[in-house]
Design a protein around this motif. Structure first.
Motif, PDB file in Angstrom:
ATOM      1  N   ASP A  67       0.847  -1.192   0.000  1.00  0.00           N
ATOM      2  CA  ASP A  67       0.000   0.000   0.000  1.00  0.00           C
ATOM      3  C   ASP A  67       0.888   1.249   0.000  1.00  0.00           C
ATOM      4  O   ASP A  67       2.123   1.148   0.024  1.00  0.00           O
ATOM      5  CB  ASP A  67      -0.971  -0.017   1.191  1.00  0.00           C
ATOM      6  CG  ASP A  67      -0.303   0.019   2.563  1.00  0.00           C
ATOM      7  OD1 ASP A  67       0.820   0.565   2.695  1.00  0.00           O
ATOM      8  OD2 ASP A  67      -0.917  -0.482   3.523  1.00  0.00           O
ATOM      9  N   GLU A  68       0.261   2.414  -0.024  1.00  0.00           N
ATOM     10  CA  GLU A  68       1.003   3.665  -0.135  1.00  0.00           C
ATOM     11  C   GLU A  68       1.988   3.868   1.028  1.00  0.00           C
ATOM     12  O   GLU A  68       3.124   4.296   0.822  1.00  0.00           O
ATOM     13  CB  GLU A  68       0.015   4.831  -0.197  1.00  0.00           C
ATOM     14  CG  GLU A  68       0.663   6.159  -0.524  1.00  0.00           C
ATOM     15  CD  GLU A  68      -0.363   7.255  -0.723  1.00  0.00           C
ATOM     16  OE1 GLU A  68      -0.101   8.374  -0.226  1.00  0.00           O
ATOM     17  OE2 GLU A  68      -1.406   7.011  -1.360  1.00  0.00           O
ATOM     18  N   LYS A  69       1.557   3.546   2.221  1.00  0.00           N
ATOM     19  CA  LYS A  69       2.426   3.702   3.396  1.00  0.00           C
ATOM     20  C   LYS A  69       3.629   2.758   3.302  1.00  0.00           C
ATOM     21  O   LYS A  69       4.759   3.144   3.603  1.00  0.00           O
ATOM     22  CB  LYS A  69       1.626   3.436   4.671  1.00  0.00           C
ATOM     23  CG  LYS A  69       2.382   3.705   5.938  1.00  0.00           C
ATOM     24  CD  LYS A  69       1.488   3.530   7.158  1.00  0.00           C
ATOM     25  CE  LYS A  69       2.255   3.826   8.433  1.00  0.00           C
ATOM     26  NZ  LYS A  69       1.402   3.686   9.617  1.00  0.00           N
ATOM     27  N   GLN A  70       3.408   1.533   2.894  1.00  0.00           N
ATOM     28  CA  GLN A  70       4.502   0.573   2.750  1.00  0.00           C
ATOM     29  C   GLN A  70       5.463   0.986   1.640  1.00  0.00           C
ATOM     30  O   GLN A  70       6.680   0.905   1.803  1.00  0.00           O
ATOM     31  CB  GLN A  70       3.942  -0.825   2.463  1.00  0.00           C
ATOM     32  CG  GLN A  70       3.204  -1.426   3.630  1.00  0.00           C
ATOM     33  CD  GLN A  70       2.448  -2.679   3.251  1.00  0.00           C
ATOM     34  OE1 GLN A  70       1.796  -2.728   2.199  1.00  0.00           O
ATOM     35  NE2 GLN A  70       2.522  -3.699   4.107  1.00  0.00           N
ATOM     36  N   SER A  72       6.028   3.998   0.651  1.00  0.00           N
ATOM     37  CA  SER A  72       6.779   5.147   1.174  1.00  0.00           C
ATOM     38  C   SER A  72       7.932   4.689   2.055  1.00  0.00           C
ATOM     39  O   SER A  72       9.040   5.220   1.967  1.00  0.00           O
ATOM     40  CB  SER A  72       5.855   6.071   1.972  1.00  0.00           C
ATOM     41  OG  SER A  72       4.879   6.631   1.130  1.00  0.00           O
ATOM     42  N   ALA A  73       7.684   3.688   2.887  1.00  0.00           N
ATOM     43  CA  ALA A  73       8.736   3.162   3.766  1.00  0.00           C
ATOM     44  C   ALA A  73       9.849   2.497   2.950  1.00  0.00           C
ATOM     45  O   ALA A  73      11.036   2.671   3.246  1.00  0.00           O
ATOM     46  CB  ALA A  73       8.146   2.171   4.767  1.00  0.00           C
TER      47      ALA A  73
END
Length: 99
Positions: A67-70, A72-73
């Motif tokens: 997902d977007e958060k992953q 980004s990480a």
């Protein structure tokens, strides 16, 4: 031993997988999700040899798994690793020796 390798081993990573990251395409040790992250990492890191960078195909494969958060990480980790690699190269410091 590199700090990343030490951390990976503490988290239960095997020597077999760690020693085969360099051949991630040719070995059976990585999941589709891991392969997508490795492809993204490689494409974002290769600059000097004229590689095309992160193509739509590579990005879409990563976005299928994260997902977007992953994402980004993952991108932040790629950037930080490349940052330190370039510092080490500039000052001729062996990677992992002092960091």
């Amino acid at each position: 031993m590199f700090a990343g390798v030490e951390s990976a081993k503490k988290a239960g990573e095997t020597d077999e997988r760690l020693h085969n990251v360099v051949a991630w395409r040719e070995t059976p040790f990585f999941t589709d999700e891991e392969r997508a992250a490795l492809a993204l990492t490689e494409a974002a890191t290769r600059i000097q040899d004229g590689a095309p960078g992160v193509t739509d195909e590579i990005w879409d494969a990563a976005a299928d798994h994260f997902d977007e958060k992953q994402l980004s990480a993952i991108i932040l980790e790629i950037a930080m690793t490349n940052f330190f690699n370039r510092i080490n190269r500039t000052i001729r410091e062996q990677a992992g020796k002092t960091w």
